[in-house]
Design a protein around this motif. Structure first.
Motif, PDB file in Angstrom:
ATOM      1  N   ASP A   1       2.294   1.765  -3.400  1.00  0.00           N
ATOM      2  CA  ASP A   1       1.253   2.306  -4.266  1.00  0.00           C
ATOM      3  C   ASP A   1       1.045   3.793  -4.003  1.00  0.00           C
ATOM      4  O   ASP A   1       0.867   4.573  -4.943  1.00  0.00           O
TER       5      ASP A   1
ATOM      6  N   SER B   1      -4.334  -1.457  -4.782  1.00  0.00           N
ATOM      7  CA  SER B   1      -4.054  -0.126  -5.313  1.00  0.00           C
ATOM      8  C   SER B   1      -5.308   0.723  -5.378  1.00  0.00           C
ATOM      9  O   SER B   1      -6.337   0.290  -5.908  1.00  0.00           O
TER      10      SER B   1
ATOM     11  N   ARG C   1       0.836  -1.202   0.000  1.00  0.00           N
ATOM     12  CA  ARG C   1       0.000   0.000   0.000  1.00  0.00           C
ATOM     13  C   ARG C   1       0.876   1.259   0.000  1.00  0.00           C
ATOM     14  O   ARG C   1       0.539   2.270  -0.613  1.00  0.00           O
TER      15      ARG C   1
ATOM     16  N   GLY D   1       1.254  -2.912  -6.338  1.00  0.00           N
ATOM     17  CA  GLY D   1      -0.168  -3.032  -6.023  1.00  0.00           C
ATOM     18  C   GLY D   1      -1.035  -3.119  -7.272  1.00  0.00           C
ATOM     19  O   GLY D   1      -1.962  -3.924  -7.338  1.00  0.00           O
ATOM     20  N   ARG D   2      -0.715  -2.285  -8.262  1.00  0.00           N
ATOM     21  CA  ARG D   2      -1.471  -2.331  -9.518  1.00  0.00           C
ATOM     22  C   ARG D   2      -1.319  -3.687 -10.194  1.00  0.00           C
ATOM     23  O   ARG D   2      -2.279  -4.248 -10.717  1.00  0.00           O
TER      24      ARG D   2
END
Length: 628
Positions: free
Chosen positions: A61, A226, A58, A68-69
């Motif tokens: 991101d 994300s 996190r 995360g993506r």
């Protein structure tokens, strides 16, 4: 001869984040990898997240990183762990489609402006006057760069062990890098050895799932790592269950009877292994009172029958691995598709790097990931992102980004490595952060998005969304504090009875009502429908943030007071060229430690092993005499 601003050596999780960050910040960047087919490969467990690790994702991101993506695009299962515990340790965990994760990361890198991918084994770093100026490949080709980031994972003199078989490899089926470590040593860097391992993979078609416990994913809510992932990408995502099995006394006896055949115990392996992710041999001999250990069966993707057998990492001979697996309930007929193995590799003790992740020995050389003594994809990705950012910040002649341990898990990670070092592969845990109540995964965007936006990695639209979210949370909290509700509203006691709580006899604020352990923000909205309080319509993310901040407000306030005290030391900067030998009343041992680490501030100095409170007082007096 090709010229770049930044060269990244290695395309694992650290290398991918470093290369993308540098290129997206405008630097002409190249990523070198032994094979272009294995960019972003998950060498071990095909999953991301879990306690503290999800916090790192996190935070990556929030700063504009990619991990995360990428896991949102490719997960095959996602769920929330520790739902019965507080939000400080609550965490997302996702199972990836291993092949798709790698392919998606490769596609992202190949479509990134300013970023060039090159297949080639880097054998040398080129140095002039104590400064790195490029690299040389095995083919003899030289590439020049202003900055070089080494992110080689387990590939430096990697040595694989399976029973009495030992052979070089960066991971199974891939070449090790044997020349680059020699070049690093020649440049003056110290190297040491660590060990890690991976379990066998078995064929799903040969498992009796009726005998083991199923762990389905979360399908009621849309979950994601994300904040930039559109919900539309995740709607209708098919999820694949994981399963839990167990070892037993028969399996343990097999391991005990083959102790002398284990490279871990017969003296073959010399590198230190990860304490918190031990092999099954380690667990059996270390915890002799336990008659079983958990095993986690996790599918490696939609289009494969391979199952990762988590918890059974081993370097025992193949025949012993076969025997172990066939004596596990549910796996009696299991076919091993890939055998587990251990791998030893070189790393650089992290006291060798600055808080920016730049080498103290060679200027403009940065190190990221397992080469700094860490273990785990998330820890690697966090370092890669910071290394990429700081290389470009130095290129831009701007102040480096040094995250504080009170602001992030990423800051805790770097501070631990540089200030304390590590004698085993370092893994992030929530317990490592004394500020974990304030550093939750749910507020990573509120904590770090400003930095991501300012360095040029987070889009303005996303940053403004986070700013508005923060404002909305405060607006809602003020409404809850300023409005009262009593038993005249029939829904109040209806909600309290539902949770078995004492009914209201007098009025209270909505804020205090939400502080009750079981009352949710959705309950507050339900009650407010019969009142004059208009709470408005906000995103689920915003409403959850309100619930957490209200419910744990007392704990958070205490944590913030700790952080304020911590900041008073962190804000006291130490000169980079401070002559510690000239300071009286500090013993030689402490001076040596301070000279080795070169802390940026008093807070970092206070966390160095061997530096006492009395030594810190001397430093404070020194700063006072300088007018700082």
């Amino acid at each position: 001869m090709q010229n770049f601003d930044v060269i990244v050596v290695g395309a694992g999780h650290a290398g991918c984040e470093a290369g993308l960050a540098a290129a997206r910040m405008g630097a002409q960047t190249a990523i070198f990898t032994i094979t272009l087919d294995n960019i972003g490969v998950m060498s071990c467990n095909p999953s991301l997240g879990g306690p503290a690790k999800s916090h790192l994702i996190r935070e990556i991101d929030a700063l504009g990183g990619e991990m995360g993506r990428n896991i949102d695009k490719t997960y095959i299962q996602i769920r929330i762990l520790n739902t019965k515990k507080g939000p400080a340790v609550r965490s997302l965990r996702a199972q990836a489609d291993k092949v798709r994760y790698s392919k998606e990361m490769k596609k992202t890198i190949e479509n990134c402006d300013n970023l060039t991918t090159i297949q080639g084994m880097v054998t040398d770093i080129i140095i002039e006057d104590g400064r790195v100026i490029g690299v040389k490949t095995r083919e003899g080709v030289e590439y020049r760069a202003k900055f070089v980031i080494i992110a080689t994972g387990t590939f430096l003199r990697g040595l694989i062990h399976i029973g009495d078989k030992h052979f070089s490899g960066g991971r199974m089926g891939e070449l090790s890098s044997d020349d680059l470590p020699l070049s690093l040593e020649k440049a003056g860097l110290k190297l040491a050895r660590f060990k890690t391992g991976t379990p066998s993979r078995i064929d799903a078609r040969t498992v009796d799932f009726s005998k083991i416990e199923e762990q389905p994913g979360e399908t009621d809510d849309i979950l994601k790592f994300s904040t930039r992932t559109p919900n539309e990408e995740l709607e209708g995502r098919k999820q694949i269950s994981c399963y839990i099995a167990h070892t037993n006394e028969i399996v343990h006896d097999i391991i005990k009877n083959n102790r002398e055949r284990s490279p871990l115990f017969n003296g073959t392996i010399h590198g230190t292994g990860p304490r918190y992710c031990p092999s099954i041999e380690d667990k059996v001999f270390r915890y002799g009172d336990k008659n079983q250990h958990h095993l986690f069966l996790e599918r490696e993707g939609y289009d494969t029958t391979e199952i990762y057998l988590g918890g059974l990492s081993s370097s025992l001979p193949t025949d012993v691995q076969d025997e172990m697996v066939k004596n596990i309930v549910g796996l009696e007929n299991a076919h091993i598709m890939r055998y587990g193995y251990a791998i030893e590799y070189d790393y650089v003790p992290p006291q060798e790097i600055k808080y920016t992740l730049e080498s103290k020995t060679v200027e403009n050389l940065f190190l990221a990931g397992q080469i700094n003594g860490t273990s785990g994809y998330e820890e690697a990705g966090a370092q890669g992102l910071l290394a990429g950012i700081n290389a470009v910040r130095k290129l831009q002649e701007k102040e480096p980004i040094i995250l504080d341990r009170a602001d992030s898990y990423m800051g805790t990670l770097v501070d631990d490595l540089v200030s304390k070092g590590t004698n085993e592969p370092y893994r992030m845990f929530t317990a490592r952060s004394e500020y974990r109540l304030a550093l939750r995964e749910d507020n990573a965007d509120l904590r770090l998005s400003k930095i991501g936006y300012e360095v040029g990695l987070l889009p303005e639209e996303e940053y403004l969304r986070v700013v508005q979210k923060g404002k909305d949370v405060e607006i809602i909290k003020e409404k809850l504090k300023g409005n009262y509700v009593g038993p005249s509203n029939p829904r109040v006691n209806e909600v309290l009875r539902k949770y078995g709580e004492a009914e209201l006899k007098d009025g209270t604020t909505y804020f205090e009502l939400l502080r009750r352990p079981d009352v949710k923000y959705s309950d507050i909205k339900y009650i407010a429908e019969l009142s004059d309080l208009e709470l408005g319509d906000y995103s689920k993310d915003t409403e959850y943030q309100v619930e957490v901040q209200v419910k744990y407000s007392g704990y958070i306030e205490r944590s913030m007071k700790m952080i304020e005290k911590h900041k008073s030391l962190e804000n006291k900067k130490l000169p980079e060229d401070l002559d510690y030998d000239s300071l009286e009343n500090i013993p030689k041992e402490a001076k040596d430690k301070l000279k080795a680490v070169r802390p940026y501030n008093i807070g970092q100095a206070s966390r160095i092993s061997g530096v006492s409170p009395a030594d810190i007082q001397v430093l404070l007096i020194y700063l006072k005499t300088r007018g700082n």
